[in-house]
Design a protein around this motif. Structure first.
Motif, short mmCIF file in Angstrom:
data_model
loop_
_atom_site.label_atom_id
_atom_site.label_comp_id
_atom_site.label_asym_id
_atom_site.label_seq_id
_atom_site.Cartn_x
_atom_site.Cartn_y
_atom_site.Cartn_z
N PRO A 1 0.79 -1.24 0.00
CA PRO A 1 0.00 0.00 0.00
C PRO A 1 0.82 1.29 0.00
N SER B 1 -10.41 -2.13 -7.12
CA SER B 1 -9.04 -1.86 -6.67
C SER B 1 -8.75 -0.39 -6.39
N SER C 1 -8.51 2.30 3.48
CA SER C 1 -7.45 1.84 2.58
C SER C 1 -6.41 2.93 2.41
N TRP C 2 -5.39 2.64 1.61
CA TRP C 2 -4.43 3.67 1.24
C TRP C 2 -5.17 4.78 0.52
N ALA D 1 -1.21 5.36 4.22
CA ALA D 1 -1.85 4.05 4.33
C ALA D 1 -2.09 3.77 5.81
N TYR E 1 -8.49 6.40 -3.74
CA TYR E 1 -8.58 5.43 -2.64
C TYR E 1 -8.38 4.03 -3.18
N GLY E 2 -7.73 3.19 -2.41
CA GLY E 2 -7.57 1.78 -2.78
C GLY E 2 -8.78 0.97 -2.38
N ALA E 3 -9.96 1.46 -2.72
CA ALA E 3 -11.23 0.80 -2.36
C ALA E 3 -12.30 1.25 -3.34
N SER F 1 -14.77 6.75 2.06
CA SER F 1 -13.49 6.11 2.38
C SER F 1 -13.25 6.07 3.88
N ARG G 1 -13.20 4.96 7.54
CA ARG G 1 -13.33 3.72 8.30
C ARG G 1 -13.96 4.01 9.65
#
Length: 191
Positions: free
Chosen positions: A35, A80, A101-102, A148, A170-172, A180, A182
């Protein structure tokens, strides 16, 4: 306000520059690196596009008078990565939060203020966890940063008198998750 407007489906109209940016991001993410390295490579791809007048459509630059606005520009079909534009009117801010995510951010217009925090766990019975501010950053147009989890707790706001726009990768899959974020932190903070 602390929450963005709900993301909308990606704009049917994408600029040629945005399509090129998505292809560049796809290549970097497709390398399958850890990441932090992925975020670094994505930041390198994002930087040359920031401030370009042909990157976003007028619709993708529209704000919301009640809260910062999130425009979903692209969500990769395999989940991804996602590319969003956040539009901040003066005084709009996030809550203190971290991410799923990152993430890589780049300021496209105006400037963003950011306060970064470190979480200090409760020391024992009768004590509470708290946040310690570790850094205040002003990100001008063209600035890029990436991070990350863990260690990505922060708050972002527009302290200027005009609109600010930032691009976030975003890695999501933000089209599925909606955000994004969390976790939102409602803990005592030292500033």
């Amino acid at each position: 306000m602390t929450t963005p407007t709900a993301p909308h489906a990606p704009s049917a109209r994408t600029t040629e520059r945005a399509a090129a940016l998505v292809a560049d991001i796809r290549e970097a993410v497709g390398r399958g690196l850890p990441p932090d390295l992925t975020a670094y490579l994505v930041g390198e791809r994002l930087a040359p596009h920031l401030g370009a007048s042909d990157l976003l459509t007028a619709e993708q630059c529209a704000g919301d008078p009640d809260r910062y606005r999130q425009h979903l520009l692209h969500a990769e079909s395999d989940g991804s990565f996602s590319l969003v534009a956040l539009v901040w009117l003066p005084g709009q801010r996030t809550s203190v939060h971290d991410h799923v995510s990152w993430c890589v951010t780049g300021v496209h217009e105006g400037e963003e203020h950011e306060r970064r925090y470190r979480l200090v766990p409760a020391a024992g019975p009768g004590t509470s966890a708290r946040l310690i501010a570790t850094e205040d950053v002003v990100n001008p147009t063209g600035a890029v940063c990436g991070f990350a989890p863990p260690g990505d707790i922060h708050r972002v706001w527009n302290a200027g008198s005009g609109r600010a726009i930032s691009l976030h990768v975003y890695g999501a899959d933000i089209s599925r998750l909606g955000s994004s974020v969390r976790r939102v932190y409602d803990l005592p903070a030292d500033r």
